[in-house]
Design a protein around this motif. Structure first.
Motif, short mmCIF file in Angstrom:
data_model
loop_
_atom_site.label_atom_id
_atom_site.label_comp_id
_atom_site.label_asym_id
_atom_site.label_seq_id
_atom_site.Cartn_x
_atom_site.Cartn_y
_atom_site.Cartn_z
N ASN A 59 0.83 -1.22 0.00
CA ASN A 59 0.00 0.00 0.00
C ASN A 59 0.85 1.26 0.00
O ASN A 59 0.38 2.33 0.36
CB ASN A 59 -0.94 0.07 1.21
N SER A 67 -4.39 -0.34 -2.76
CA SER A 67 -4.91 -1.58 -3.30
C SER A 67 -6.17 -1.96 -2.53
O SER A 67 -6.31 -1.62 -1.36
CB SER A 67 -3.84 -2.68 -3.12
N SER A 70 -4.28 -5.51 0.13
CA SER A 70 -2.87 -5.77 -0.10
C SER A 70 -2.37 -6.90 0.80
O SER A 70 -3.05 -7.31 1.74
CB SER A 70 -2.04 -4.51 0.18
#
Length: 89
Positions: A59, A67, A70
């Protein structure tokens, strides 16, 4: 199946190691492009796949947003005890 704190920590530790390995490999790829003077390819890689891989793992990237989930999110979820079940192999 509920997990023990030790088993949960083992999973967190192993995922952390995988995370480190992925980031090391991304750095190796970046260095390979840089050392061989492939600056255009490096710029495109940093803007796309390096950014995507880094964000998916940590991230942490300046070019993209977070994301959806993640690897770091998964590690944090397990550390915080949010996932009580680990599937048996």
């Amino acid at each position: 199946m509920s997990t023990t704190p030790q088993r949960r920590q083992n999973v967190v530790d192993e995922l952390g190691e995988i995370q480190s390995q992925i980031l090391e490999l991304v750095e190796q790829a970046r260095g390979l492009l840089r050392r061989n003077g492939l600056h255009g390819a490096l710029m495109r890689a940093e803007s796309y796949w390096i950014a995507h891989v880094t964000t998916a793992v940590t991230n942490d990237h300046g070019h993209l947003g977070k994301s959806m989930v993640s690897l770091q999110d998964t590690i944090d979820e397990i550390e915080d005890g949010e996932d009580d079940d680990i599937a048996e192999d």
